[in-house]
Design an enzyme around this catalytic site. Structure first.
Site, PDB file in Angstrom:
ATOM      1  CG  HIS A  70       3.957  -3.396  -1.226  1.00 38.86           C
ATOM      2  ND1 HIS A  70       3.691  -4.567  -1.895  1.00 38.86           N
ATOM      3  CD2 HIS A  70       2.758  -2.813  -0.981  1.00 38.86           C
ATOM      4  CE1 HIS A  70       2.387  -4.694  -2.055  1.00 38.86           C
ATOM      5  NE2 HIS A  70       1.797  -3.640  -1.508  1.00 38.86           N
ATOM      6  CD  GLU A  73       7.072  -5.784  -1.567  1.00 44.29           C
ATOM      7  OE1 GLU A  73       7.092  -5.633  -2.810  1.00 44.29           O
ATOM      8  OE2 GLU A  73       6.090  -6.222  -0.949  1.00 44.29           O
ATOM      9  CG  HIS A 165       5.900  -6.054  -5.842  1.00 44.64           C
ATOM     10  ND1 HIS A 165       5.215  -5.364  -4.868  1.00 44.64           N
ATOM     11  CD2 HIS A 165       5.455  -5.574  -7.029  1.00 44.64           C
ATOM     12  CE1 HIS A 165       4.392  -4.501  -5.435  1.00 44.64           C
ATOM     13  NE2 HIS A 165       4.517  -4.610  -6.752  1.00 44.64           N
ATOM     14  CD  GLU A 229       5.638 -10.557  -5.267  1.00 47.69           C
ATOM     15  OE1 GLU A 229       6.614 -10.409  -4.497  1.00 47.69           O
ATOM     16  OE2 GLU A 229       4.579  -9.910  -5.178  1.00 47.69           O
TER      17      GLU A 229
END
Length: 349
Positions: A70, A73, A165, A229
Site C-alpha cells: 500500500h 504506508e 504495513h 501492522e
C-alpha cells in the site's frame, strides 16, 4: 563505480531510485560489496541479497521482507531503506539470503493506498481475474509472485516473510500481526518471540486462506508469513521513526544471523492472541455496515450488537463479545469490509 551507482544510477539510495523510476521499465543491475555479498536489483524496488560464499548462516534461514504494497504506508518503507543503507555502508555483514520488496512504487509516488486496485487483494492468483486484467497493480502482483517463487526455489533454509504495513485508522493496539491460515499449521514459538522482539504484542490467527501477499507466500511457498501492522499511516518524511526501532532492530538482528535474545518472561505471558471468527464481505447494493467510519481497530462490541446486514442476513455478535479490525465500508462488492475477532487467550505482561 560505487555500489550505489551500480544499483541506483544517479539516485541517492534504493528508495529515491524506486520513486524516481516508478513507472519505468528498469533493467536488472548487480553489484558486489567489498566483503563478497552480492546484491541484484531484480526489478524496480526489488533487491535480492546473497551473503559472501562460505559465510555462515547460523539461523539456517532465508527472508522475504516487503513494504509499500500500500503506497501510503511509508514508515516501513523508510525502515527497510535505512537497513539497506547500513549494509551498503559496511555497518554490518549479511548472514542470510534475502529478498527485499517495495511493492507499489506508483502508489508510493502518489501518496495513495493504491491507484486502480488494492494490490494486497491481488495475490494467490487473484491478479488473473478478468476484472483486473491490464491493471498495473495486477501486473506488479504477478511479477512479485514470480520473483518470490524464484527466490524460494533457490534457497533451502526455512523461509520467512514479513509484509510490513501501517493502518489507515487508529488502533487500540498500535502494533499487531496477522498469521495467514494454512490447514493444520500452528505458529512456531520462535516466530512469536520475533514478533515480541519487534514490539508486536498482538497476533491475529486468520481462519481461511486469502488473497493477501502473506497468504500467497505461506500457502504457495511454505513460508512462515505474517502481515505486520506497525502504527499509523503518515506521508514520507513525517514518520517518527523512533516508534519503529523494535522492528528495525529485530530485522537487523535476523539479517546479521545473530541469535534471538533470551526472553525475560515466557511467550504466553506477553503475547495476546486473537482468532478471526467472521470475515465481513460487502455483499452488494443492499449491504449495510453498522460500524462507524471513525471507529478504532480492536473496538469491542457486546453480544447481540448488529454489525452488518443485507436483504437476507443480519449479523449479530454471538454470546461472547467480538472486536472489529480493518473496518472499511468503502470497498468493492465481494471484498473485505472488516474482520471480527475474539481472544484465544489473553494474559498480562
Amino acid at each position: 563505480m560505487t555500489v550505489y551507482s551500480d544499483l541506483f544510477s544517479d539516485s541517492a539510495d534504493w528508495l529515491s531510485h524506486t520513486l524516481s523510476n516508478a513507472t519505468a521499465d528498469v533493467a536488472e543491475a548487480c553489484t558486489e560489496l567489498p566483503d563478497g555479498t552480492v546484491i541484484v536489483r531484480k526489478a524496480l524496488g526489488v533487491l535480492e541479497l546473497t551473503p559472501a560464499p562460505g559465510r555462515s548462516n547460523p539461523n539456517n534461514e532465508a527472508l522475504i521482507v516487503s513494504a509499500g504494497v500500500h503506497g501510503n504506508e511509508t514508515a516501513p518503507i523508510e525502515v527497510l531503506n535505512g537497513l539497506v543503507n547500513e549494509l551498503l555502508h559496511g555497518d554490518w555483514q549479511l548472514a542470510c539470503p534475502m529478498l527485499l520488496i517495495l511493492g507499489n512504487p506508483p502508489a508510493m509516488v502518489a501518496g495513495d493506498r493504491f491507484l486502480d486496485a488494492n494490490m494486497n487483494r491481488l495475490f494467490h492468483g487473484a491478479h488473473q481475474k478478468p476484472e483486473y486484467q491490464g491493471l498495473p497493480e495486477a501486473t506488479r502482483a504477478r511479477q512479485i509472485e514470480s520473483l518470490c517463487r524464484d527466490f524460494q526455489a533457490s534457497h533451502s533454509g526455512q523461509l520467512s516473510h514479513y509484509d510490513l504495513h501501517t493502518a489507515i485508522r487508529p488502533s487500540q493496539r498500535e502494533k499487531f500481526a496477522l498469521y495467514p491460515f494454512v490447514e493444520g499449521r500452528e505458529v512456531p514459538p520462535q516466530q512469536c518471540e520475533f514478533l515480541l522482539e519487534a514490539e508486536v504484542e498482538t497476533l491475529l490467527l486468520q481462519h481461511k486462506s486469502g488473497t493477501t501477499f502473506s497468504s500467497f507466500s505461506s500457502s504457495q511457498l511454505g513460508a512462515e508469513s505474517f502481515t505486520v501492522e506497525l502504527g499509523k499511516v503518515r506521508p514520507f518524511g513525517q514518520n517518527d521513526l523512533s516508534r519503529f526501532t523494535g522492528i528495525r532492530d529485530a530485522l537487523r538482528r535476523r539479517f546479521r544471523g545473530e541469535p534471538a535474545p533470551q526472553p525475560a518472561k515466557p511467550t504466553f505471558e506477553r503475547l495476546t492472541v486473537f482468532e478471526v471468527v467472521q470475515e465481513i464481505l460487502n455483499t452488494g447494493p443492499n449491504f449495510v455496515f453498522h460500524v462507524p467510519d471513525d471507529v478504532a481497530n480492536f473496538t469491542e462490541y457486546a453480544p447481540g450488537t448488529v454489525i452488518w446486514e443485507d436483504e437476507s442476513t443480519t449479523y449479530r455478535v454471538g454470546d461472547q463479545a467480538e472486536s472489529i479490525v480493518f473496518p472499511n465500508r468503502d470497498v468493492p462488492v465481494g471484498q473485505r469490509a472488516g474482520l471480527l475477532i475474539r481472544p484465544r487467550h489473553t494474559t498480562g505482561a
